[in-house]
Design an enzyme around this catalytic site. Sequence first.
Site, PDB file in Angstrom:
ATOM      1  CB  CYS A 428      -0.881   0.016   1.301  1.00  0.00           C
ATOM      2  SG  CYS A 428      -0.273  -0.243   2.836  1.00  0.00           S
ATOM      3  CG  HIS A 472      -4.424   0.888   3.810  1.00  0.00           C
ATOM      4  ND1 HIS A 472      -3.874  -0.034   2.674  1.00  0.00           N
ATOM      5  CD2 HIS A 472      -5.349   1.416   3.351  1.00  0.00           C
ATOM      6  CE1 HIS A 472      -4.273   0.148   1.796  1.00  0.00           C
ATOM      7  NE2 HIS A 472      -5.279   1.230   1.839  1.00  0.00           N
ATOM      8  CG  ASP A 488      -7.000   2.620  -0.424  1.00  0.00           C
ATOM      9  OD1 ASP A 488      -5.983   2.513  -1.040  1.00  0.00           O
ATOM     10  OD2 ASP A 488      -7.531   2.121   0.550  1.00  0.00           O
TER      11      ASP A 488
END
Length: 671
Positions: A428, A472, A488
Amino acid sequence: MTGHLMRLAAALKRARPDDAISAATRAAPLERRQATWLLVAAALTVAPHGIWLPGWIHALCLLLLAWRGILLWQGTRPPPALLLLGLSSAAAIGVRLEFGHFFGKDPGVALLALLLGLKLLEARSSRDIRAGVLLCLFLQLALFLEDQSMAVAALALLGTLASLGALVALADPAGGAREHLRSAALLLVHGLPFLLVFFVLFPRIQGPLWGLPADAFSARTGLSDTMSPGSISELGNSAAIAFRAAFDGPPPPPSQRYWRGPILSKFDGRTWTAAPVVEADTPFYVATGRRYDYVLTLEPHNRRWLLAMDYPGAAAPLVRFASDHHALSARPVQARARFALTAYPDARIGEAESPAVLAAATQLPAGSNPRSRELAARLAAGAASHAEILERVIAHMRAARLKYTLRPPLLGTHTADAFLFDSQRGFCEHFASAFAVVMRAAGVPTRVVTGYQGGEINPVDGYLVVRQSDAHAWAEVWLDGRGWLRVDPTALAAPERIEDGLAAALSAEGDLHFMLQADMAWLRDVRHRWEAMSNSWNQYVLGYNPDRQRELLARLGLSHASALKLAGMLGAISAVLLLGLYAWASWQRRTTDPVQRAWDRFCTRMEHAGVSRPSWEGPLAYADRLADALPEQAGRLRAICSAYARLRYGAPSSSAGLRTLEKMMNEIRLP
């Protein structure tokens, strides 16, 4: 079991005062069974410390215990004092070399563990047993300086039981191992009411109870206030719990479970760092939209950020709010803490952001990531607005077929270029960083947000559990008239990561921690049940802080009780408990001990014959008075009193001995 305890008490009761003094001063030799009990207690005490002690120290402790066990088995005398002195000196030097000092928790516990092994090795008398038990109890307390979990408490309780068994064996060498164990367990049960009363009423202190200033909060794991390639993927295999959340009503869907941590606005070409923020007592935005109320139980991480769900609303006085819109604790979270929070996922944030913040959110190091800059220029060409640039960048990253993996390759100097054009594989932080670089290169204010995403509902207790593996990173872009918007980039390549969690997104890789495997339903069920029990322990035992104590006392009608009043209540309740235990023990002695019942019946008969016995008079002295008063029965009366004394104070009584005693009593004929 009660008869065994009565025999222990009687053994002390029959001793004359001068005998007690001499017994306290002389070193009585040990029996093999007594030393074995202490060896078992020491082994159960030292074994759990192996998790935290340096390997060589723990191995040396176990070696000393094994040495003592061999000596017991062979019936050999302990080693000479000179050898033990040399071993003690070497152990102290080793601890000094290992830790660099003798002060603090870690060297102190190491020294205690080594001293326990050496003390057992030299044990020759009852005094050594008592000293060894004392060391065991100190080491059992030291376990809680490292971990206060339910499992550690159970291990400490087991060690305490064995330590009490050693003391029982010391007081009653004639008893068997099973009797000693039962007596030790009964002593523990007797202490439970006192434990409960002191737990509830004893004044609680603010902050962690089990900790030392020098090293109480070291070695915390979790998020950092910086992010570079690989910094978050390191947490991907950790099943450790970061926090729990209990929602007042249905929890939000996974797509809204973004738990906000540090916001990173500065970029040096490889590492993102946080910029200074302004703090206030209320959020820097108007909380609108649907509201979620929940209680967050945060594990200690020694940082101030609360990891509240986007976007936090007004909260308790101890909660602060940063100008980059994340919640902060008034002080570093150094112990497990609970916070009553609210979240507004649809709130608009940063609509009136300052020009200085927006300008900083477009900065890139000169000469960094040239291919990403070229891509940004191409995508921004002809765009009518920042919103259109955002759509183009998202479309490009979706079409690039980037791969989400827990094992990204190492990147070079230009990290965004290496990810987007060369490896195309990352976690991520790679997605969020590369996206932010491209957006900034296109002139759109962008920053990176780190925290946690998702979480799993525990079906046993209903808590949402967020683990370190849920760490994350995502991005926020600023659009005129809309403020900061969450984007995201990871969801473009692995949408299942957002909806179903890390295990579902990486199921093909097969190298996740076994506790995180998605296809091990039975293991998840066991884990859920264990974690639910641990959560109850954390909430109601470890979480019993001053606030909860005040709430409980208020429900009991003691909302304004002073410390003096609480102390008086503790003393009064303890006295009542002691009286209750004494009454119970007296009743048990009379109802469960057939030898005592037979003796009481005999004494009643003698009282009717005119010779009563005071409660303090022993059987042999009573026999002398009976012989003087009833000379025609003197022989039989002395025999009865002597038989009772043997059964009461000698070896464990047998049914045959009791029958003989009762027969002798029945043969007495009084005028």
